[in-house]
Design an enzyme around this catalytic site. Sequence first.
Site, PDB file in Angstrom:
ATOM      1  N   ASP A   1      12.637  27.516  -0.594  1.00  0.00           N
ATOM      2  CA  ASP A   1      11.330  28.135  -0.845  1.00  0.00           C
ATOM      3  C   ASP A   1      11.207  28.612  -2.286  1.00  0.00           C
ATOM      4  O   ASP A   1      10.509  29.574  -2.578  1.00  0.00           O
ATOM      5  CB  ASP A   1      11.077  29.284   0.128  1.00  0.00           C
ATOM      6  CG  ASP A   1      12.120  30.383   0.029  1.00  0.00           C
ATOM      7  OD1 ASP A   1      13.115  30.207  -0.719  1.00  0.00           O
ATOM      8  OD2 ASP A   1      11.959  31.431   0.687  1.00  0.00           O
ATOM      9  N   GLU A   2      11.888  27.910  -3.188  1.00  0.00           N
ATOM     10  CA  GLU A   2      11.859  28.255  -4.610  1.00  0.00           C
ATOM     11  C   GLU A   2      11.113  27.173  -5.395  1.00  0.00           C
ATOM     12  O   GLU A   2      11.357  25.981  -5.210  1.00  0.00           O
ATOM     13  CB  GLU A   2      13.274  28.400  -5.166  1.00  0.00           C
ATOM     14  CG  GLU A   2      14.051  29.546  -4.533  1.00  0.00           C
ATOM     15  CD  GLU A   2      15.490  29.594  -4.996  1.00  0.00           C
ATOM     16  OE1 GLU A   2      16.053  30.708  -5.091  1.00  0.00           O
ATOM     17  OE2 GLU A   2      16.069  28.508  -5.259  1.00  0.00           O
TER      18      GLU A   2
END
Length: 299
Positions: A216-217
Amino acid sequence: MTVQPEAGLLPDQLLRDFVEASDTLLCIVDGGGRILLTNPALQRFTGRTGEDLVGRRFWEVFVVPEHVALAQDAVTRAMASGIAHPQEGDWLTGAGERRRVAMRNTVLTDGEGRPYAVGCVGLDVTDERRREALLHLRAQTDLLTGIPNRGALFDAIRARLEDGHGCALLFCDLDRFKSVNDEHGHAVGDALLAETARRMAALAGPGDLVARFGGDEFVILCPGCEQADLETLAEQVVAEVCAPFPGPEGPLSIGVSVGVAVGRPGDTADDLIGRADRAMYGAKAHPHRRASRPRRAGG
């Protein structure tokens, strides 16, 4: 084992038959670039007869305009040096279609070793190059979100650090994503990641690159280093990601922590990513700063 030619078939006839049957683009030109000989494959490619091609300068027939000067120079150098190097360039068909052609060139010499012509064997590699480009694109693209992946990001960072113009990074880590993913399932989580990528890409400028770093980066690579512009972009990212996402049972809400780092002389891609990552964790440790001015990473 040597295969004897059919009775009555002379070596010259064998050579002519080979040239006629070959699907490669064969051409011989003199020192001025005038066509001396072509084969049927090249004639079909250009949409001209062999008689029509003879005497024409080849760059006026099938070389794309932007490569004409290079073609002229290549012939001049080959005739002067006696050496013709392999090349690859764009040719135009008789219908005006641009095709990529790989060329193997040979200087022809007379009995005294003096160059008098250049022979070219051309192979249409258009489809092959398109396949290679597609494979490269797939290798550089995150399949879930459709934006560049980690490998493409590092390539872009290295290129921008090496050109000396500088660059900056926004390292963006989603907050509360794991809770949404655990509660609603991976399909909802994947849709949220894809929508996050779309929102970030919509904010990016024409020279920016938005990439999924992993999980989720996300990272936004910016060619400019103006602190005010970076802060404005970071605030926009926070506002967009914090806006509700559609969910199966109603709107979903997550957040994002953003760390900013500016490239320095001598930096590597790992250096810059590392500083931006540390700045992001600093923002995550101080939630009130996530939607305010991001701190410039200092070390």
